[in-house]
Design a protein around this motif. Structure first.
Motif, mmCIF file in Angstrom:
data_model
loop_
_atom_site.group_PDB
_atom_site.id
_atom_site.type_symbol
_atom_site.label_atom_id
_atom_site.label_comp_id
_atom_site.label_asym_id
_atom_site.label_seq_id
_atom_site.Cartn_x
_atom_site.Cartn_y
_atom_site.Cartn_z
ATOM 1 N N ASN A 314 2.912 -10.637 -10.956
ATOM 2 C CA ASN A 314 2.722 -9.507 -12.358
ATOM 3 C C ASN A 314 3.737 -10.341 -13.425
ATOM 4 O OD1 ASN A 314 0.342 -7.524 -12.454
ATOM 5 N ND2 ASN A 314 1.890 -5.941 -11.776
ATOM 6 N N ASP A 315 5.039 -10.615 -12.968
ATOM 7 C CA ASP A 315 6.043 -11.241 -14.005
ATOM 8 C C ASP A 315 6.568 -12.732 -13.965
ATOM 9 O OD1 ASP A 315 7.358 -8.789 -13.572
ATOM 10 O OD2 ASP A 315 9.270 -9.035 -12.818
ATOM 11 N N HIS A 316 5.696 -13.339 -13.119
ATOM 12 C CA HIS A 316 5.715 -15.195 -13.170
ATOM 13 C C HIS A 316 4.318 -15.246 -13.546
ATOM 14 C CE1 HIS A 316 9.160 -14.445 -10.972
ATOM 15 N NE2 HIS A 316 9.910 -15.542 -11.271
ATOM 16 N N TYR A 317 3.056 -14.756 -13.081
ATOM 17 C CA TYR A 317 1.825 -15.669 -13.109
ATOM 18 C C TYR A 317 1.015 -14.298 -14.104
ATOM 19 C CZ TYR A 317 2.789 -17.744 -8.656
ATOM 20 O OH TYR A 317 3.742 -18.276 -8.029
ATOM 21 N N GLY A 318 1.757 -13.015 -14.827
ATOM 22 C CA GLY A 318 1.042 -12.241 -15.945
ATOM 23 C C GLY A 318 0.169 -11.149 -15.375
ATOM 24 N N HIS A 319 0.306 -10.643 -16.047
ATOM 25 C CA HIS A 319 -1.000 -8.819 -15.359
ATOM 26 C C HIS A 319 -1.750 -9.634 -15.695
ATOM 27 C CE1 HIS A 319 2.132 -6.701 -16.578
ATOM 28 N NE2 HIS A 319 2.954 -6.800 -17.172
ATOM 29 N N SER A 320 -3.291 -10.385 -16.222
ATOM 30 C CA SER A 320 -4.293 -11.040 -15.470
ATOM 31 C C SER A 320 -4.252 -11.281 -13.720
ATOM 32 C CB SER A 320 -4.804 -11.991 -16.562
ATOM 33 O OG SER A 320 -4.370 -13.040 -16.731
ATOM 34 N N THR A 321 -3.580 -12.660 -13.918
ATOM 35 C CA THR A 321 -3.190 -12.495 -12.678
ATOM 36 C C THR A 321 -2.362 -11.620 -11.427
ATOM 37 O OG1 THR A 321 -2.598 -15.055 -13.151
ATOM 38 C CG2 THR A 321 -1.892 -14.619 -10.790
ATOM 39 N N GLY A 377 -3.978 -14.896 3.207
ATOM 40 C CA GLY A 377 -4.720 -14.798 2.223
ATOM 41 C C GLY A 377 -3.278 -15.587 1.407
ATOM 42 N N ALA A 378 -2.457 -15.103 1.186
ATOM 43 C CA ALA A 378 -1.005 -15.381 0.290
ATOM 44 C C ALA A 378 -0.482 -16.452 0.951
ATOM 45 C CB ALA A 378 -0.378 -13.784 1.082
ATOM 46 N N ALA A 379 -0.989 -17.004 2.044
ATOM 47 C CA ALA A 379 -0.243 -17.698 2.722
ATOM 48 C C ALA A 379 -0.890 -19.657 2.319
ATOM 49 C CB ALA A 379 -0.221 -18.229 4.354
ATOM 50 N N ARG A 380 -2.434 -19.463 1.857
ATOM 51 C CA ARG A 380 -2.838 -19.882 1.060
ATOM 52 C C ARG A 380 -2.412 -19.667 -0.566
ATOM 53 N NH1 ARG A 380 -6.613 -17.630 4.345
ATOM 54 N NH2 ARG A 380 -8.170 -16.999 2.456
ATOM 55 N N GLU A 381 -2.382 -19.274 -1.233
ATOM 56 C CA GLU A 381 -2.465 -18.515 -2.577
ATOM 57 C C GLU A 381 -1.155 -18.467 -3.242
ATOM 58 O OE1 GLU A 381 -3.175 -19.234 -5.998
ATOM 59 O OE2 GLU A 381 -4.611 -19.957 -4.947
ATOM 60 N N ALA A 382 -0.486 -18.687 -3.661
ATOM 61 C CA ALA A 382 0.312 -18.390 -4.204
ATOM 62 C C ALA A 382 0.711 -16.330 -4.914
ATOM 63 C CB ALA A 382 1.808 -19.172 -5.097
ATOM 64 N N ALA A 383 -0.157 -16.516 -5.921
ATOM 65 C CA ALA A 383 -0.546 -15.339 -6.502
ATOM 66 C C ALA A 383 -1.051 -14.692 -5.696
ATOM 67 C CB ALA A 383 -1.110 -16.418 -7.740
ATOM 68 N N TYR A 384 -1.170 -14.832 -4.407
ATOM 69 C CA TYR A 384 -1.734 -13.434 -3.528
ATOM 70 C C TYR A 384 -0.604 -12.923 -2.923
ATOM 71 C CZ TYR A 384 -6.417 -14.618 -4.248
ATOM 72 O OH TYR A 384 -7.573 -15.210 -4.672
ATOM 73 N N PRO A 385 -0.568 -11.490 -3.423
ATOM 74 C CA PRO A 385 0.280 -11.008 -2.472
ATOM 75 C C PRO A 385 -0.024 -10.055 -0.974
ATOM 76 C CG PRO A 385 -1.016 -9.362 -2.994
ATOM 77 C CD PRO A 385 -1.496 -10.821 -4.236
ATOM 78 N N GLU A 386 1.532 -10.078 -0.564
ATOM 79 C CA GLU A 386 1.672 -9.151 1.029
ATOM 80 C C GLU A 386 0.952 -8.018 1.267
ATOM 81 O OE1 GLU A 386 4.381 -10.705 3.196
ATOM 82 O OE2 GLU A 386 4.478 -13.187 3.431
ATOM 83 N N ILE A 387 1.223 -7.743 2.327
ATOM 84 C CA ILE A 387 0.606 -5.884 2.077
ATOM 85 C C ILE A 387 1.698 -4.789 4.072
ATOM 86 C CG2 ILE A 387 -1.057 -5.988 4.269
ATOM 87 C CD1 ILE A 387 -2.629 -4.140 2.503
ATOM 88 N N THR A 388 2.265 -3.884 3.178
ATOM 89 C CA THR A 388 2.877 -3.457 4.559
ATOM 90 C C THR A 388 1.796 -2.059 4.206
ATOM 91 O OG1 THR A 388 4.750 -4.490 4.190
ATOM 92 C CG2 THR A 388 5.030 -1.862 5.054
#
Length: 433
Positions: A314-321, A377-388
Protein backbone atom coordinates in the motif's frame (compact mmCIF):
# COMPACT_ATOMS: atom_id res chain seq x y z
CA UNK A 1 -63.26 -25.00 -22.37
CA UNK A 2 -65.89 -22.57 -21.11
CA UNK A 3 -65.08 -19.81 -18.71
CA UNK A 4 -66.90 -19.46 -15.40
CA UNK A 5 -69.37 -16.59 -14.89
CA UNK A 6 -66.96 -15.07 -12.37
CA UNK A 7 -64.12 -15.10 -14.92
CA UNK A 8 -66.41 -13.53 -17.53
CA UNK A 9 -67.34 -10.80 -15.05
CA UNK A 10 -63.64 -10.13 -14.40
CA UNK A 11 -63.35 -9.06 -18.04
CA UNK A 12 -65.50 -6.03 -17.13
CA UNK A 13 -64.44 -3.18 -14.91
CA UNK A 14 -65.86 -2.86 -11.40
CA UNK A 15 -67.97 0.13 -12.46
CA UNK A 16 -69.36 -1.78 -15.45
CA UNK A 17 -70.13 -4.75 -13.24
CA UNK A 18 -71.92 -2.58 -10.69
CA UNK A 19 -73.95 -0.90 -13.44
CA UNK A 20 -74.83 -4.27 -14.97
CA UNK A 21 -75.79 -5.87 -11.66
CA UNK A 22 -77.98 -2.89 -10.73
CA UNK A 23 -79.69 -2.97 -14.12
CA UNK A 24 -80.19 -6.75 -13.98
CA UNK A 25 -81.66 -6.50 -10.50
CA UNK A 26 -83.74 -3.33 -10.69
CA UNK A 27 -85.27 -3.86 -14.13
CA UNK A 28 -86.90 -7.27 -13.38
CA UNK A 29 -87.95 -6.11 -9.93
CA UNK A 30 -89.50 -2.93 -11.33
CA UNK A 31 -91.35 -4.84 -14.05
CA UNK A 32 -92.54 -7.49 -11.60
CA UNK A 33 -93.69 -4.84 -9.13
CA UNK A 34 -95.67 -3.05 -11.85
CA UNK A 35 -97.26 -6.33 -13.00
CA UNK A 36 -98.10 -7.24 -9.39
CA UNK A 37 -99.80 -3.86 -8.85
CA UNK A 38 -101.78 -4.27 -12.06
CA UNK A 39 -102.88 -7.80 -11.16
CA UNK A 40 -103.86 -6.84 -7.62
CA UNK A 41 -105.78 -3.78 -8.84
CA UNK A 42 -107.54 -5.90 -11.45
CA UNK A 43 -108.47 -8.47 -8.80
CA UNK A 44 -109.78 -5.74 -6.51
CA UNK A 45 -111.92 -4.28 -9.29
CA UNK A 46 -113.19 -7.75 -10.25
CA UNK A 47 -114.12 -8.47 -6.64
CA UNK A 48 -115.93 -5.14 -6.36
CA UNK A 49 -117.82 -5.82 -9.61
CA UNK A 50 -118.76 -9.29 -8.37
CA UNK A 51 -120.15 -7.88 -5.13
CA UNK A 52 -122.07 -5.15 -6.95
CA UNK A 53 -123.42 -7.67 -9.46
CA UNK A 54 -124.63 -9.92 -6.64
CA UNK A 55 -126.19 -7.02 -4.77
CA UNK A 56 -127.91 -5.50 -7.80
CA UNK A 57 -129.03 -8.90 -9.11
CA UNK A 58 -130.15 -10.81 -6.05
CA UNK A 59 -131.29 -8.07 -3.70
CA UNK A 60 -134.26 -6.91 -5.81
CA UNK A 61 -135.44 -10.50 -6.35
CA UNK A 62 -135.03 -11.32 -2.68
CA UNK A 63 -136.85 -8.16 -1.65
CA UNK A 64 -139.67 -8.87 -4.11
CA UNK A 65 -139.99 -12.43 -2.88
CA UNK A 66 -140.13 -11.16 0.69
CA UNK A 67 -142.90 -8.68 -0.13
CA UNK A 68 -144.90 -11.34 -1.97
CA UNK A 69 -144.56 -13.78 0.94
CA UNK A 70 -145.61 -11.05 3.34
CA UNK A 71 -148.62 -10.28 1.13
CA UNK A 72 -149.53 -13.97 1.04
CA UNK A 73 -149.35 -14.18 4.81
CA UNK A 74 -151.52 -11.11 5.13
CA UNK A 75 -153.98 -12.62 2.68
CA UNK A 76 -154.10 -15.93 4.50
CA UNK A 77 -154.68 -14.14 7.76
CA UNK A 78 -157.38 -12.05 6.17
CA UNK A 79 -159.35 -15.00 4.82
CA UNK A 80 -158.99 -17.08 7.94
CA UNK A 81 -161.83 -16.55 10.46
CA UNK A 82 -159.66 -17.96 13.16
CA UNK A 83 -157.48 -14.92 12.98
CA UNK A 84 -160.38 -12.68 14.10
CA UNK A 85 -160.71 -12.80 17.92
CA UNK A 86 -163.98 -13.53 19.74
CA UNK A 87 -164.59 -9.99 20.84
CA UNK A 88 -167.58 -10.79 23.07
CA UNK A 89 -165.79 -13.58 24.91
CA UNK A 90 -162.59 -11.57 25.29
CA UNK A 91 -164.26 -8.42 26.53
CA UNK A 92 -166.44 -10.46 28.93
CA UNK A 93 -163.35 -12.15 30.33
CA UNK A 94 -161.63 -8.79 30.79
CA UNK A 95 -164.73 -7.38 32.55
CA UNK A 96 -164.95 -10.45 34.81
CA UNK A 97 -161.25 -10.03 35.66
CA UNK A 98 -161.73 -6.46 36.75
CA UNK A 99 -164.87 -7.43 38.75
CA UNK A 100 -163.01 -10.14 40.63
CA UNK A 101 -160.19 -7.71 41.31
CA UNK A 102 -162.67 -5.13 42.65
CA UNK A 103 -164.22 -7.72 44.98
CA UNK A 104 -160.84 -8.41 46.52
CA UNK A 105 -159.74 -4.79 46.59
CA UNK A 106 -158.86 -5.01 50.26
CA UNK A 107 -155.83 -7.11 49.43
CA UNK A 108 -152.61 -5.47 50.43
CA UNK A 109 -150.50 -6.84 47.61
CA UNK A 110 -152.06 -4.62 44.82
CA UNK A 111 -152.64 -0.90 45.43
CA UNK A 112 -156.22 0.21 44.66
CA UNK A 113 -155.06 3.23 42.66
CA UNK A 114 -153.23 0.96 40.17
CA UNK A 115 -156.28 -1.17 39.61
CA UNK A 116 -158.50 1.89 39.06
CA UNK A 117 -156.09 3.33 36.49
CA UNK A 118 -155.99 0.03 34.54
CA UNK A 119 -159.79 -0.24 34.49
CA UNK A 120 -160.16 3.33 33.20
CA UNK A 121 -157.70 2.58 30.37
CA UNK A 122 -159.65 -0.55 29.40
CA UNK A 123 -162.98 1.32 29.37
CA UNK A 124 -161.47 3.94 27.03
CA UNK A 125 -159.93 1.35 24.64
CA UNK A 126 -162.92 -0.94 24.39
CA UNK A 127 -164.99 1.09 21.83
CA UNK A 128 -162.02 1.46 19.47
CA UNK A 129 -161.29 -2.28 19.52
CA UNK A 130 -164.90 -3.06 18.78
CA UNK A 131 -164.87 -0.85 15.65
CA UNK A 132 -161.65 -2.44 14.28
CA UNK A 133 -162.91 -5.98 14.70
CA UNK A 134 -166.23 -5.14 13.06
CA UNK A 135 -164.39 -3.72 10.02
CA UNK A 136 -162.35 -6.96 9.67
CA UNK A 137 -165.54 -9.04 9.79
CA UNK A 138 -167.13 -6.95 7.11
CA UNK A 139 -164.12 -7.31 4.78
CA UNK A 140 -163.98 -11.07 5.29
CA UNK A 141 -167.58 -11.52 4.36
CA UNK A 142 -167.47 -9.38 1.20
CA UNK A 143 -164.12 -10.56 -0.25
CA UNK A 144 -163.96 -14.30 0.29
CA UNK A 145 -163.96 -15.21 -3.40
CA UNK A 146 -161.46 -12.47 -4.42
CA UNK A 147 -159.06 -13.52 -1.64
CA UNK A 148 -158.88 -17.08 -2.96
CA UNK A 149 -157.84 -15.87 -6.46
CA UNK A 150 -155.35 -13.43 -4.99
CA UNK A 151 -153.74 -16.14 -2.88
CA UNK A 152 -153.28 -18.40 -5.89
CA UNK A 153 -151.68 -15.60 -7.92
CA UNK A 154 -149.42 -14.68 -5.01
CA UNK A 155 -148.24 -18.30 -4.61
CA UNK A 156 -147.52 -18.55 -8.37
CA UNK A 157 -145.61 -15.26 -8.35
CA UNK A 158 -143.58 -16.30 -5.27
CA UNK A 159 -142.64 -19.58 -6.97
CA UNK A 160 -141.52 -17.81 -10.16
CA UNK A 161 -139.51 -15.23 -8.28
CA UNK A 162 -137.87 -17.92 -6.12
CA UNK A 163 -136.93 -19.94 -9.22
CA UNK A 164 -135.46 -16.88 -10.92
CA UNK A 165 -133.53 -15.99 -7.80
CA UNK A 166 -132.14 -19.51 -7.49
CA UNK A 167 -131.06 -19.55 -11.17
CA UNK A 168 -129.42 -16.13 -10.90
CA UNK A 169 -127.68 -17.16 -7.68
CA UNK A 170 -126.27 -20.25 -9.43
CA UNK A 171 -124.95 -18.16 -12.33
CA UNK A 172 -123.38 -15.62 -9.97
CA UNK A 173 -121.85 -18.38 -7.84
CA UNK A 174 -120.29 -20.04 -10.90
CA UNK A 175 -118.87 -16.75 -12.12
CA UNK A 176 -117.53 -15.98 -8.66
CA UNK A 177 -115.87 -19.41 -8.35
CA UNK A 178 -114.28 -18.99 -11.81
CA UNK A 179 -113.01 -15.52 -10.87
CA UNK A 180 -111.70 -16.83 -7.52
CA UNK A 181 -109.82 -19.66 -9.27
CA UNK A 182 -108.33 -17.19 -11.75
CA UNK A 183 -107.25 -14.90 -8.92
CA UNK A 184 -105.66 -17.87 -7.14
CA UNK A 185 -103.71 -18.80 -10.27
CA UNK A 186 -102.57 -15.21 -10.71
CA UNK A 187 -101.41 -15.02 -7.10
CA UNK A 188 -99.50 -18.31 -7.44
CA UNK A 189 -97.90 -17.02 -10.64
CA UNK A 190 -96.89 -13.80 -8.91
CA UNK A 191 -95.52 -15.71 -5.92
CA UNK A 192 -93.37 -18.00 -8.10
CA UNK A 193 -92.28 -15.04 -10.23
CA UNK A 194 -91.07 -13.22 -7.12
CA UNK A 195 -89.33 -16.34 -5.79
CA UNK A 196 -87.55 -16.99 -9.09
CA UNK A 197 -86.59 -13.34 -9.47
CA UNK A 198 -85.23 -13.14 -5.94
CA UNK A 199 -83.33 -16.42 -6.40
CA UNK A 200 -81.76 -15.18 -9.64
CA UNK A 201 -80.95 -11.88 -7.94
CA UNK A 202 -79.28 -13.72 -5.05
CA UNK A 203 -77.19 -15.81 -7.47
CA UNK A 204 -76.14 -12.70 -9.40
CA UNK A 205 -75.21 -10.90 -6.19
CA UNK A 206 -73.16 -13.89 -4.99
CA UNK A 207 -71.30 -14.11 -8.33
CA UNK A 208 -70.73 -10.35 -8.32
CA UNK A 209 -69.43 -10.35 -4.75
CA UNK A 210 -67.16 -13.35 -5.43
CA UNK A 211 -65.69 -11.56 -8.46
CA UNK A 212 -64.75 -8.72 -6.08
CA UNK A 213 -63.87 -10.57 -2.88
CA UNK A 214 -61.73 -13.43 -4.22
CA UNK A 215 -59.08 -11.14 -5.78
CA UNK A 216 -59.08 -9.04 -2.61
CA UNK A 217 -58.64 -12.17 -0.50
CA UNK A 218 -55.77 -13.31 -2.76
CA UNK A 219 -54.09 -9.92 -2.39
CA UNK A 220 -54.58 -9.98 1.38
CA UNK A 221 -53.13 -13.48 1.67
CA UNK A 222 -50.15 -12.56 -0.51
CA UNK A 223 -49.48 -9.46 1.62
CA UNK A 224 -49.53 -11.60 4.78
CA UNK A 225 -47.06 -14.08 3.24
CA UNK A 226 -44.72 -11.21 2.40
CA UNK A 227 -45.09 -9.91 5.97
CA UNK A 228 -44.06 -13.37 7.22
CA UNK A 229 -40.90 -13.16 5.13
CA UNK A 230 -41.82 -15.59 2.33
CA UNK A 231 -40.17 -15.08 -1.04
CA UNK A 232 -41.58 -15.56 -4.53
CA UNK A 233 -45.11 -14.53 -3.54
CA UNK A 234 -47.26 -13.71 -6.56
CA UNK A 235 -50.97 -13.15 -7.21
CA UNK A 236 -52.67 -14.85 -10.16
CA UNK A 237 -53.82 -12.23 -12.65
CA UNK A 238 -57.10 -13.10 -14.35
CA UNK A 239 -59.29 -10.48 -15.93
CA UNK A 240 -59.14 -6.91 -17.14
CA UNK A 241 -60.68 -5.04 -14.26
CA UNK A 242 -59.13 -2.72 -11.72
CA UNK A 243 -58.34 -5.63 -9.40
CA UNK A 244 -56.35 -7.36 -12.15
CA UNK A 245 -54.38 -4.14 -12.68
CA UNK A 246 -53.83 -3.94 -8.91
CA UNK A 247 -52.60 -7.58 -8.89
CA UNK A 248 -50.15 -6.85 -11.73
CA UNK A 249 -48.82 -3.80 -9.89
CA UNK A 250 -48.56 -5.90 -6.72
CA UNK A 251 -46.56 -8.58 -8.56
CA UNK A 252 -44.20 -6.03 -10.09
CA UNK A 253 -43.78 -4.31 -6.73
CA UNK A 254 -43.08 -7.67 -5.05
CA UNK A 255 -40.50 -8.62 -7.69
CA UNK A 256 -38.81 -5.24 -7.32
CA UNK A 257 -38.86 -5.54 -3.55
CA UNK A 258 -37.32 -9.03 -3.69
CA UNK A 259 -34.59 -7.80 -6.04
CA UNK A 260 -33.85 -4.85 -3.79
CA UNK A 261 -33.89 -7.05 -0.72
CA UNK A 262 -31.51 -9.48 -2.40
CA UNK A 263 -29.14 -6.67 -3.25
CA UNK A 264 -29.33 -5.34 0.28
CA UNK A 265 -28.72 -8.76 1.77
CA UNK A 266 -25.76 -9.27 -0.57
CA UNK A 267 -24.35 -5.90 0.32
CA UNK A 268 -24.88 -6.62 4.00
CA UNK A 269 -22.89 -9.88 4.02
CA UNK A 270 -20.41 -9.49 1.12
CA UNK A 271 -17.24 -7.49 0.78
CA UNK A 272 -17.69 -5.10 -2.16
CA UNK A 273 -13.95 -5.18 -3.08
CA UNK A 274 -13.12 -8.89 -3.07
CA UNK A 275 -16.59 -10.37 -3.57
CA UNK A 276 -16.20 -12.75 -0.64
CA UNK A 277 -18.19 -12.58 2.60
CA UNK A 278 -17.59 -9.62 4.88
CA UNK A 279 -17.04 -9.82 8.64
CA UNK A 280 -20.77 -10.12 9.40
CA UNK A 281 -21.32 -12.71 6.68
CA UNK A 282 -18.45 -15.02 7.59
CA UNK A 283 -19.22 -14.91 11.33
CA UNK A 284 -22.87 -15.70 10.56
CA UNK A 285 -21.83 -18.69 8.44
CA UNK A 286 -19.49 -19.84 11.22
CA UNK A 287 -22.34 -19.81 13.74
CA UNK A 288 -24.61 -21.71 11.34
CA UNK A 289 -21.95 -24.37 10.64
CA UNK A 290 -21.27 -24.75 14.36
CA UNK A 291 -24.97 -25.47 14.92
CA UNK A 292 -24.78 -28.23 12.29
CA UNK A 293 -21.54 -29.47 13.85
CA UNK A 294 -23.24 -29.92 17.22
CA UNK A 295 -26.19 -31.63 15.56
CA UNK A 296 -24.22 -34.01 13.29
CA UNK A 297 -21.13 -34.39 15.47
CA UNK A 298 -18.81 -33.84 12.48
CA UNK A 299 -15.46 -31.97 12.67
CA UNK A 300 -15.30 -28.31 11.69
CA UNK A 301 -12.11 -26.40 10.96
CA UNK A 302 -11.39 -22.67 10.73
CA UNK A 303 -8.51 -20.96 8.88
CA UNK A 304 -7.38 -17.55 10.15
CA UNK A 305 -5.26 -15.90 7.40
CA UNK A 306 -3.23 -12.70 7.47
CA UNK A 307 -1.40 -11.14 4.51
CA UNK A 308 2.28 -10.33 4.89
CA UNK A 309 3.88 -7.21 3.37
CA UNK A 310 0.43 -5.74 2.64
CA UNK A 311 1.22 -2.40 4.36
CA UNK A 312 4.42 -2.20 2.38
CA UNK A 313 2.52 -2.74 -0.89
CA UNK A 314 0.00 0.00 0.00
CA UNK A 315 2.76 2.46 0.99
CA UNK A 316 5.03 1.85 -2.03
CA UNK A 317 2.64 0.97 -4.83
CA UNK A 318 -0.53 2.81 -3.76
CA UNK A 319 -3.91 1.76 -2.44
CA UNK A 320 -5.24 0.77 -5.85
CA UNK A 321 -2.43 -1.76 -6.17
CA UNK A 322 -3.20 -2.93 -2.65
CA UNK A 323 -6.83 -3.42 -3.64
CA UNK A 324 -5.75 -5.49 -6.65
CA UNK A 325 -3.56 -7.56 -4.38
CA UNK A 326 -6.48 -8.24 -2.01
CA UNK A 327 -8.69 -9.22 -4.93
CA UNK A 328 -6.01 -11.58 -6.32
CA UNK A 329 -5.53 -13.30 -2.95
CA UNK A 330 -9.28 -13.72 -2.44
CA UNK A 331 -9.69 -15.18 -5.94
CA UNK A 332 -6.76 -17.55 -5.42
CA UNK A 333 -8.11 -18.83 -2.10
CA UNK A 334 -11.63 -19.18 -3.48
CA UNK A 335 -10.31 -21.34 -6.29
CA UNK A 336 -8.62 -23.73 -3.84
CA UNK A 337 -11.55 -24.07 -1.43
CA UNK A 338 -14.42 -26.50 -1.92
CA UNK A 339 -17.89 -25.46 -2.98
CA UNK A 340 -19.40 -25.89 0.48
CA UNK A 341 -16.53 -24.01 2.20
CA UNK A 342 -16.99 -20.37 3.21
CA UNK A 343 -14.45 -17.57 2.72
CA UNK A 344 -14.72 -14.10 4.21
CA UNK A 345 -12.73 -10.91 4.77
CA UNK A 346 -12.49 -10.46 8.51
CA UNK A 347 -10.60 -7.16 8.45
CA UNK A 348 -8.32 -5.05 6.26
CA UNK A 349 -5.85 -7.80 5.26
CA UNK A 350 -7.31 -10.64 7.36
CA UNK A 351 -9.39 -13.49 5.97
CA UNK A 352 -11.29 -16.38 7.57
CA UNK A 353 -12.21 -19.69 5.92
CA UNK A 354 -14.83 -22.01 7.47
CA UNK A 355 -14.40 -25.64 6.40
CA UNK A 356 -17.38 -27.86 7.33
CA UNK A 357 -16.83 -31.61 7.86
CA UNK A 358 -13.06 -31.11 7.78
CA UNK A 359 -10.57 -32.64 10.21
CA UNK A 360 -7.55 -30.82 11.53
CA UNK A 361 -5.18 -32.75 9.25
CA UNK A 362 -7.28 -32.03 6.16
CA UNK A 363 -7.43 -28.34 7.13
CA UNK A 364 -3.63 -28.24 7.39
CA UNK A 365 -3.32 -29.65 3.88
CA UNK A 366 -5.70 -27.01 2.50
CA UNK A 367 -3.79 -24.29 4.34
CA UNK A 368 -0.52 -25.59 2.89
CA UNK A 369 -1.85 -25.47 -0.68
CA UNK A 370 -3.14 -21.91 -0.19
CA UNK A 371 0.18 -20.76 1.27
CA UNK A 372 2.17 -22.42 -1.50
CA UNK A 373 0.08 -20.89 -4.29
CA UNK A 374 0.17 -17.39 -2.74
CA UNK A 375 3.95 -17.56 -2.25
CA UNK A 376 4.40 -18.55 -5.88
CA UNK A 377 2.31 -15.57 -6.99
CA UNK A 378 4.28 -13.23 -4.71
CA UNK A 379 7.52 -14.57 -6.20
CA UNK A 380 6.34 -13.68 -9.70
CA UNK A 381 4.82 -10.28 -8.82
CA UNK A 382 6.40 -7.91 -6.32
CA UNK A 383 3.04 -6.19 -5.70
CA UNK A 384 1.53 -9.45 -4.40
CA UNK A 385 1.73 -10.29 -0.69
CA UNK A 386 2.55 -13.53 1.09
CA UNK A 387 0.23 -15.17 3.64
CA UNK A 388 0.30 -16.71 7.13
CA UNK A 389 -2.38 -19.18 8.21
CA UNK A 390 -3.53 -20.46 11.60
CA UNK A 391 -5.74 -23.56 11.88
CA UNK A 392 -8.26 -24.49 14.62
CA UNK A 393 -10.69 -27.42 14.68
CA UNK A 394 -13.86 -28.15 16.65
CA UNK A 395 -14.42 -29.83 18.98
CA UNK A 396 -10.74 -30.09 19.97
CA UNK A 397 -10.30 -26.32 20.14
CA UNK A 398 -13.82 -25.65 21.41
CA UNK A 399 -17.28 -25.57 19.87
CA UNK A 400 -17.89 -21.82 20.02
CA UNK A 401 -16.96 -19.28 17.37
CA UNK A 402 -14.94 -17.15 19.80
CA UNK A 403 -12.86 -20.10 21.05
CA UNK A 404 -12.14 -21.35 17.53
CA UNK A 405 -11.11 -17.92 16.24
CA UNK A 406 -8.96 -17.32 19.31
CA UNK A 407 -7.18 -20.63 18.79
CA UNK A 408 -6.67 -19.97 15.07
CA UNK A 409 -5.34 -16.45 15.74
CA UNK A 410 -2.95 -17.75 18.37
CA UNK A 411 -1.46 -20.26 15.92
CA UNK A 412 -1.35 -17.59 13.19
CA UNK A 413 0.73 -15.25 15.37
CA UNK A 414 2.94 -18.15 16.42
CA UNK A 415 3.68 -18.69 12.74
CA UNK A 416 4.50 -14.98 12.34
CA UNK A 417 6.89 -15.02 15.34
CA UNK A 418 8.72 -18.00 13.93
CA UNK A 419 9.04 -16.27 10.58
CA UNK A 420 10.29 -13.01 12.05
CA UNK A 421 12.78 -14.92 14.17
CA UNK A 422 14.16 -16.53 11.02
CA UNK A 423 12.61 -19.92 11.73
CA UNK A 424 12.03 -22.19 8.73
CA UNK A 425 8.42 -22.73 9.88
CA UNK A 426 5.87 -22.01 7.24
CA UNK A 427 2.14 -21.89 6.88
CA UNK A 428 2.19 -25.53 6.06
CA UNK A 429 3.90 -26.44 9.31
CA UNK A 430 1.69 -27.88 11.99
CA UNK A 431 0.57 -25.23 14.46
CA UNK A 432 1.91 -25.23 17.94
CA UNK A 433 -0.30 -26.96 20.38
Amino acid sequence: MGRSPEALLRRLSVRQRMTAIIALLLLPLAVLSAVSMMVLNEQEMAFRDSVEESVHGLLPLTTLEHYLQQALVDELLAESHDSVPDFAGLTQNVDNSFSSIQLGANAKDVPKQVIDDAQKAWVQARPSIRRLVEQVHARHVSGATASANTRIELERAIQDVSSARASLAGVLRARYEHAAAQRSRQLHWLMWSWLITLAVAAVLIVIFLRSLLRPLQALTQAARHIEEGQAGVRVDVDGRDELAVLAECFNRMTASWETTQGHLQTEAIKDPLTGVLNRRGILSQLDAELDLHRLRQQPLSVLAMDLDRFKFINDHYGHSTGDRALTWVATTMRGLLREHDHLGRHGGDEFIAVLPNTSHAAALEIAARIGQLVREGAAREAAYPEITIGVATAPDDGDLAASLLEAADARLYTQKKHRHAGSPASATSPPTQ
